[in-house]
Motif scaffolding. Structure first.
Motif, PDB file in Angstrom:
ATOM      1  N   LEU A  42     -45.836  -9.161  -0.342  1.00 44.08           N
ATOM      2  CA  LEU A  42     -45.252  -8.746   0.931  1.00 44.08           C
ATOM      3  C   LEU A  42     -45.931  -7.521   1.520  1.00 44.08           C
ATOM      4  CD1 LEU A  42     -41.441  -9.098   0.060  1.00 44.08           C
ATOM      5  CD2 LEU A  42     -42.974 -10.800   1.079  1.00 44.08           C
ATOM      6  N   GLN A  80     -43.254  -2.815   0.819  1.00 40.82           N
ATOM      7  CA  GLN A  80     -42.413  -3.753   1.569  1.00 40.82           C
ATOM      8  C   GLN A  80     -41.428  -4.529   0.704  1.00 40.82           C
ATOM      9  OE1 GLN A  80     -42.612  -3.699   4.954  1.00 40.82           O
ATOM     10  NE2 GLN A  80     -44.025  -2.020   4.500  1.00 40.82           N
ATOM     11  N   ARG A  90     -38.143  -5.846  -1.019  1.00 39.38           N
ATOM     12  CA  ARG A  90     -36.732  -5.850  -0.630  1.00 39.38           C
ATOM     13  C   ARG A  90     -35.812  -5.646  -1.834  1.00 39.38           C
ATOM     14  NH1 ARG A  90     -38.937 -10.126   2.750  1.00 39.38           N
ATOM     15  NH2 ARG A  90     -38.535 -11.628   1.082  1.00 39.38           N
ATOM     16  N   GLU A 148     -44.692  -6.868  -4.105  1.00 40.56           N
ATOM     17  CA  GLU A 148     -45.460  -6.208  -3.048  1.00 40.56           C
ATOM     18  C   GLU A 148     -46.935  -6.594  -3.057  1.00 40.56           C
ATOM     19  OE1 GLU A 148     -42.714  -2.204  -2.517  1.00 40.56           O
ATOM     20  OE2 GLU A 148     -44.768  -2.007  -3.274  1.00 40.56           O
TER      21      GLU A 148
END
Length: 413
Positions: free
Chosen positions: A289, A293, A295, A316
């Motif tokens: 990601l 970034q 989540r 990531e």
């Protein structure tokens, strides 16, 4: 030629006139220098250290700091109100660790022969201390001040490898016998394993047990003894399970391999951390990601800065980034073993292989835990997981391997 024609007689050369040196204290300075050089023999530089190994250590350390920060800043802000709290502490530990690594890279590792028994006594004393004086009710850490703790098992890992390298090098030709090759390592493991069992610290038992078996193998213990050892271990574990002495360990097995399978609410809650780790790994895909970034790091994975930091790495940086990092670990272990195998003495070979293998072992076990191939047992990832004592000890051990590289028969680029 004289005036009367007789040959001239050669006169003897005049004796040299002794010159009196100015009293500048040169003799005294020479004595002081000799004393200093004698003491500095403990830090014999010899040939240059292996720059490839040093480069790999520094690269992994830098990447580890970056990824630990990326994974930890949400929980850091939640707990302390400062996003940089974990990074600042880990950076301080890294500086101390680098100083320790530099010190040991110039320290002549042969002198560790002298300290092997002493270090083992200190490690056993630390394991006893945490049982007698728990830190915040947990029998695992030694509190130093208000903000720093030392995990006793980290000292024990190094002490076991150091002592078995010392023992194996002294009795290398006798290590194929039961008395030297099996009895002493078994007694050592029994003592350390019992103390870790009392904490309880089962992941420490697994790692140190694996290191003991490895040190026995590379020291020349016969294979038939390993068959007997594995049979004894199986009987011991079965006996502990039947008598109910593995209660804490059995709770760790709850939900193992079932993180994505819903059966009941209790088991679903038990596998919460591992399940969110798998979500993070899966959502990273091939390319990831992007750095920062993730989540799942936003309080979905508890204590993400510790044992599950690599799940955020996968989310990531994706499969590509994770694979590159694992390749760096593989290269580090390979280079460390290569350096050790070409050391000029048995002690250097055994010690270096043991310290290098410890890294590879912890990486493999950590990856298996976050992917649910092993129960969640609290195994940190070298250079990446947050922790002062583990990082400082790790970098100090890397310094010892660099010291060994100074005497290894490696071609210098």
């Amino acid at each position: 030629m004289r005036m009367d024609g007789a040959p001239a007689r050669k006169l003897p050369n005049p004796a040299p006139v002794p010159t009196r040196r100015p009293q500048t204290g040169t003799a005294g300075q020479s004595t002081v220098l000799r004393k200093v050089k004698k003491r500095l023999k403990w830090f014999s530089v010899r040939r240059g250290m292996d720059m490839t190994f040093l480069f790999l250590v520094l690269v992994l350390l830098i990447i580890g700091l970056i990824m630990m920060f990326s994974a930890s800043y949400p929980s850091s802000y939640e707990e302390t109100g400062k996003s940089l709290a974990y990074l600042q502490r880990q950076a301080l530990y890294a500086v101390i660790g680098l100083a320790a690594m530099t010190f040991f890279s110039y320290f002549d590792y042969h002198h560790l022969h002298t300290f092997a028994v002493f270090v083992l006594i200190v490690a056993v004393g630390a394991l006893v201390y945490v049982l007698v004086v728990p830190s915040n009710g947990v029998k695992r850490w030694i509190s130093v001040g208000s903000s720093f703790t030392i995990q006793a098992s980290e000292i024990a890992k190094f002490a076991v490898v150091l002592f078995l390298a010392h023992w194996g090098s002294l009795h290398f030709k006798k290590m194929d016998t039961f008395r030297y090759g099996v009895l002493v390592p078994a007694l050592l493991m029994g003592l350390v394993g019992f103390l870790l069992l009392e904490e309880p610290h089962y992941s420490g038992i697994v790692i140190i047990g694996a290191l003991v078996l490895l040190m026995m193998f590379i020291s020349g213990v016969k294979m038939r003894y390993f068959i007997i050892i594995f049979a004894v271990i199986a009987v011991a574990v079965l006996g502990l399970a039947v008598t109910g002495n593995l209660g804490y360990a059995m709770t760790r097995l709850d939900g193992w391999g079932q993180a994505l399978i819903y059966t009941d609410d209790d088991l679903w809650q038990t596998t919460y951390q591992t399940r969110n780790s798998l979500y993070a790994i899966g959502s990273g895909g091939f390319w990831g990601l992007g750095l920062g970034q993730s989540r799942q790091k936003y309080l979905y994975i508890p204590e993400v800065q510790n044992d599950f930091v690599f799940a955020v790495v996968c989310e990531e940086l994706g499969f590509i980034g994770a694979a590159i990092i694992l390749c760096l670990f593989a290269l580090l272990v390979w280079r460390g073993i290569t350096i050790s195998m070409r050391a000029q003495d048995k002690f250097g070979s055994l010690l270096g292989i043991g310290l290098s293998a410890q890294i590879g072992l912890q990486v493999i076990l950590n990856i298996m835990v976050i992917t649910d191939w092993l129960p969640n047992t609290g195994i940190s990832l070298p250079f990446f997981s947050f922790g002062g004592s583990s990082l400082i000890m790790l970098l100090a051990q890397m310094g010892i391997i660099l010291s060994i590289s100074r005497t290894s028969n490696l071609e210098k680029a």
